[in-house]
Design a protein around this motif. Structure first.
Motif, short mmCIF file in Angstrom:
data_model
loop_
_atom_site.label_atom_id
_atom_site.label_comp_id
_atom_site.label_asym_id
_atom_site.label_seq_id
_atom_site.Cartn_x
_atom_site.Cartn_y
_atom_site.Cartn_z
N ARG A 1 0.82 -1.23 0.00
CA ARG A 1 0.00 0.00 0.00
C ARG A 1 0.85 1.27 0.00
NH1 ARG A 1 -5.18 1.24 1.01
NH2 ARG A 1 -4.60 2.92 2.43
N VAL A 2 2.14 1.12 0.11
CA VAL A 2 3.01 2.30 -0.03
C VAL A 2 2.98 2.72 -1.50
CG1 VAL A 2 5.37 3.14 0.11
CG2 VAL A 2 4.47 1.63 1.88
N PRO A 3 2.73 3.98 -1.80
CA PRO A 3 2.63 4.41 -3.21
C PRO A 3 3.90 4.07 -4.00
CG PRO A 3 1.83 6.14 -1.75
CD PRO A 3 2.46 5.10 -0.88
N MET A 4 3.69 3.60 -5.22
CA MET A 4 4.83 3.32 -6.10
C MET A 4 5.45 4.63 -6.56
SD MET A 4 3.44 0.12 -8.39
CE MET A 4 5.07 -0.30 -8.98
N TRP A 5 6.66 4.50 -7.13
CA TRP A 5 7.31 5.68 -7.70
C TRP A 5 6.66 6.05 -9.03
CZ3 TRP A 5 10.06 8.04 -4.28
CH2 TRP A 5 10.79 7.31 -3.32
N ASP A 6 6.55 7.34 -9.27
CA ASP A 6 6.08 7.81 -10.57
C ASP A 6 7.13 7.38 -11.60
OD1 ASP A 6 5.47 9.19 -12.89
OD2 ASP A 6 4.88 11.02 -11.85
N PRO A 7 6.77 6.49 -12.53
CA PRO A 7 7.80 5.96 -13.46
C PRO A 7 8.46 7.05 -14.30
CG PRO A 7 5.57 5.38 -14.18
CD PRO A 7 5.44 5.94 -12.81
N LYS A 8 7.78 8.17 -14.54
CA LYS A 8 8.39 9.24 -15.33
C LYS A 8 9.56 9.86 -14.58
CE LYS A 8 4.08 10.45 -17.72
NZ LYS A 8 3.07 11.53 -17.98
N THR A 9 9.40 10.11 -13.28
CA THR A 9 10.49 10.72 -12.52
C THR A 9 11.64 9.74 -12.33
OG1 THR A 9 9.52 10.06 -10.39
CG2 THR A 9 8.84 12.17 -11.30
N VAL A 10 11.33 8.46 -12.26
CA VAL A 10 12.39 7.47 -12.13
C VAL A 10 13.17 7.35 -13.42
CG1 VAL A 10 12.89 5.03 -11.72
CG2 VAL A 10 11.15 6.18 -10.35
N ALA A 11 12.43 7.29 -14.55
CA ALA A 11 13.10 7.16 -15.85
C ALA A 11 13.95 8.39 -16.16
CB ALA A 11 12.05 6.96 -16.94
N ALA A 12 13.52 9.57 -15.70
CA ALA A 12 14.28 10.80 -15.97
C ALA A 12 15.53 10.89 -15.11
CB ALA A 12 13.39 12.02 -15.73
N ASN A 13 15.50 10.27 -13.94
CA ASN A 13 16.64 10.36 -13.02
C ASN A 13 16.91 8.98 -12.40
OD1 ASN A 13 16.88 13.54 -12.83
ND2 ASN A 13 14.70 13.03 -12.51
N PRO A 14 17.27 7.99 -13.21
CA PRO A 14 17.39 6.61 -12.69
C PRO A 14 18.45 6.46 -11.61
CG PRO A 14 18.33 6.80 -14.91
CD PRO A 14 17.62 8.08 -14.64
N ALA A 15 19.43 7.33 -11.56
CA ALA A 15 20.50 7.19 -10.57
C ALA A 15 20.37 8.16 -9.40
CB ALA A 15 21.86 7.38 -11.25
N ASP A 16 19.38 9.05 -9.42
CA ASP A 16 19.25 10.06 -8.37
C ASP A 16 17.87 9.93 -7.71
OD1 ASP A 16 19.28 12.21 -6.69
OD2 ASP A 16 19.68 13.72 -8.24
N SER A 17 17.80 9.15 -6.64
CA SER A 17 16.51 8.87 -6.00
C SER A 17 15.91 10.11 -5.33
CB SER A 17 16.66 7.76 -4.96
OG SER A 17 17.55 8.16 -3.94
#
Length: 725
Positions: free
Chosen positions: A568-584
């Motif tokens: 139930r913890v919200p997933m990461w927005d895949p757009k923000t992850v794809a834009a910054n895959p190495a910077d959490s």
């Protein structure tokens, strides 16, 4: 002799006597002012013949007789030369309390004798036998049949348990004061007329039970005893009859029949054999106790061929079980009073059932001490024989409580002695490598398995701190039963419990599927899969024996629930992850509401375009940088920080031990290529961040169907039915 010349050095007060000076309104005869009075009645004389523990008359015995708490034999405190005590009593009195001791008044623990005496012997033959036996001391049991058998064993009659078989004889012995002394035990080598087996040779067995053929013993001139009534004469005896019961069983509860049980009270040891239920029982009498041993305990030895006492976690050694057990004048003393109990082994000690107390002895087959662990080999790569050996090792160590049907059993070398060590000639008979097993209780390596039922999810409220809603949630669970486990699964689960206790001190595992199911032809049905739905550092409450569902609060820092604290913890927005895959630090979570998932199938997309990440990486709900978190904020943040590590560790355990991308079991398999938790590759370990969503509404095989548990399996998803019995 006057009462002042008759000392009484004992402190025991009969139960029917009230405290001195304390008024009482008890009126057993109904003649007080609150009852109708039928008029005065003249007292009548009653005579009681007194006997000792061997049913021998006691001339001159010091005696106290109480009627409604008042001593009524003040004028005759000693029995006469015929061992009789005479006194006057109200003819309506039905019961008396009696205390007596030898005329020498020895200060020993067994004195004074005490008995609740039935003056009224009832209206039916059954009541007459019951109350006469009670007056004579044969009243240890709740069932008349058992008391009759005590009487029959004491006088070496056939043990039938039928009150009709002793009715005439008992009436004469009791009513006429002619109870004979208890017979001496048969000499070694002599035949017993009642069918008790005896003979010469040190291995000769003496049976505790007599033949069941009914016999009615006739007494010349006795006539019929009638149904009872009130007699002018009777008898009171404190016959020493100590019932010793011993049960011999395995740890899983399987009875061990024909086990040799030796009972030694100080005189001649008695050697018995257990029956099909694993019980041996013996009634001891005075002559069974020797002068070299106090009459407060007996020693018990148990020998089972090629077995030894339960070591409680070490190698099983072939040897006898030995214990000293405290007794009273009726039976084994309760466990709480067993100060002299000196067992060789882990044993429950004194246990009670509806028939009374017994010594519960646990013996284990010594053929199991040659088993061990296959260190360094993953569960999926063990051979079938290695699986069986490790399962037996965990059973002996106490970490895997196999039930009676699943316990190892051996055929032992017929050329070896009963107490010789087991060798390779002692062959395992069961279980076979393909047999599925069940557990006696759902506790493995100290971790209790609970069946996860439901969650009560809390919604965010205005003014909540980040993650505060998680502190208001509840879970429902119930007792679990673990059965039909493939042996490889039993080994894997034991390893899992060791792992979680070592790294996180886990005490309980919640699951939604682990046992086998005869109706399913997949890995779950064959007991080769587990649906892990959470764990806890402490039991959430009392685990009942029933199937009742219990609902408890979720405890921050203690209960780690896959659905609540991962799914139930919200997933990461895949757009923000794809834009910054190495910077959490630049990732943004989806809204804290359903649905959390955009249903991306990460197996079919380029990782460079859309990157899948473990949603607890980094941990959520951290206090803002530069602020001092409140106690509640620190609790929530700490909980999710540990959940991040814990769930990743559980996933990694399944990757290391269970089937990941390679479903071949055993040592002859292609190389294993481990899959990362947030990898795009397909695998058999499914979880809330699985790369693939459900394939369709009817195919619940992806992460949507696993947002409340991790699924792990051993081998293929489906197996041919012939593979398992």
């Amino acid at each position: 002799m006057a009462i002042e010349d008759a000392p009484w050095p004992y402190d025991l007060v009969p139960p029917s006597a009230p405290e001195v000076g304390v008024p009482t309104w008890e009126c057993p005869k109904g003649i007080c002012e609150c009852h109708p009075v039928e008029g005065e009645r003249e007292p009548v004389e009653h005579v009681i013949t007194l006997f000792d523990a061997k049913a021998r008359k006691m001339p001159g015995a010091r005696c106290r007789v109480f009627e409604d708490g008042k001593q009524i034999n003040l004028s005759q405190p000693f029995a006469d030369e015929a061992a009789c005590i005479r006194f006057d009593v109200d003819p309506r009195t039905k019961h008396l309390a009696i205390q007596w001791a030898p005329k020498e008044l020895p200060l020993e623990a067994s004195y004074p004798y005490q008995r609740f005496y039935h003056r009224d012997l009832g209206k039916t033959p059954r009541e007459g036998v019951t109350r006469r036996l009670g007056n004579l001391g044969f009243s240890h049991h709740g069932l008349l049949d058992d008391n009759v058998r005590d009487y029959q064993r004491a006088y070496r009659r056939p043990s039938t348990g039928r009150f009709q078989d002793i009715e005439t004889e008992l009436a004469v012995f009791h009513d006429e004061g002619t109870l004979p002394p208890l017979p001496d035990p048969p000499e070694e080598g002599a035949d017993d007329e009642a069918g008790r087996a005896s003979g010469s040779g040190k291995n000769q067995l003496v049976q505790a039970q007599l033949d069941d053929a009914p016999v009615a013993r006739a007494i010349p001139g006795a006539g019929s005893p009638g149904s009872g009534g009130t007699k002018p004469k009777g008898s009171a005896a404190q016959v020493l009859l100590i019932l010793v019961r011993v049960r011999v069983r395995t740890r899983g509860g399987r009875p061990l029949a024909n086990a040799e049980v030796t009972v030694d009270a100080g005189a001649t040891p008695r050697v018995l054999r257990t029956d099909k239920a694993g019980f041996a029982k013996l009634t001891l009498v005075e002559d069974d106790f020797g002068i070299t041993m106090p009459r407060t305990f007996v020693t018990i030895e148990v020998m089972v061929r090629h077995h030894g006492p339960d070591p409680g976690g070490n190698d099983v050694k072939t040897k006898r079980f030995h214990a000293s057990v405290a007794v009273d004048q009726r039976a084994l003393r309760p466990q709480s009073e067993q100060t002299l109990l000196v067992p060789d082994a882990s044993t429950p000690g004194i246990v009670e059932d509806p028939k009374g107390r017994f010594l519960d002895v646990v013996m284990m087959d010594a053929g199991m001490n040659r088993r061990g662990l296959a260190v360094g080999i993953p569960t999926r790569r063990l051979t079938d024989d290695q699986v069986l050996d490790e399962m037996i090792f965990h059973y002996v160590s106490g970490d895997l409580p196999l039930d009676a049907a699943s316990e190892p059993q051996f055929d032992h070398d017929p050329a070896s002695g009963d107490l010789d060590p087991c060798t390779d000639a002692c062959k395992l008979r069961k279980p076979k490598t393909t047999d599925r097993v069940g557990l006696l209780e759902a506790v493995v390596a100290g971790v209790t398995f609970l069946h996860f039922m439901n969650t009560a999810v809390s919604q965010p409220k205005k003014g909540d701190l980040p993650g505060e809603r998680y502190t208001r949630e509840r879970i429902s669970w119930k007792r679990e039963t673990l059965n039909m486990l493939d042996q490889r699964q039993a080994v894997g689960v034991t390893r899992l419990c060791h792992h979680l206790r070592l790294f996180h001190d886990i005490a309980a595992i919640y699951n939604v599927g682990i046992s086998g199911d005869q109706g399913r032809a997949d890995c779950h049905g064959h007991g080769l899969a587990i649906d892990f739905s959470g764990c806890a550092k402490a039991l959430p409450g009392t685990v009942l024996k029933s199937e009742a569902t219990t609902t408890t609060d979720v405890r921050m820092g203690t209960d780690f629930i896959v659905f609540l604290h991962w799914g139930r913890v919200p997933m990461w927005d895949p757009k923000t992850v794809a834009a910054n895959p190495a910077d959490s630090s630049k990732w943004v979570r989806l809204p804290d509401q359903f649905p959390f998932d955009d249903l991306t199938n990460f197996e079919t997309v380029n990782p460079k375009i859309k990157k899948l990440h473990y949603r607890l990486d980094p941990a959520p709900f951290q206090p803002a940088p530069g602020t001092t978190p409140s106690e509640l904020e620190a609790s929530i943040a700490g909980h999710f920080a540990e959940a991040r590590v814990l769930f990743r560790r559980i996933y990694q355990f399944f990757v290391d031990e269970y089937s990941d991308g390679n479903d071949v079991l055993g040592p002859n398999a292609p190389p294993d290529v481990p899959t990362e938790l947030d990898g795009h590759d397909g695998h058999f370990i499914i979880h809330p961040d699985y790369a693939e969503p459900n394939a369709s509404a009817g195919a619940k095989s992806g992460r949507e169907a696993h947002n409340n548990h991790l699924h792990a399996q051993l081998g293929k998803t489906n197996y041919p039915a012939a593979r398992f019995p």
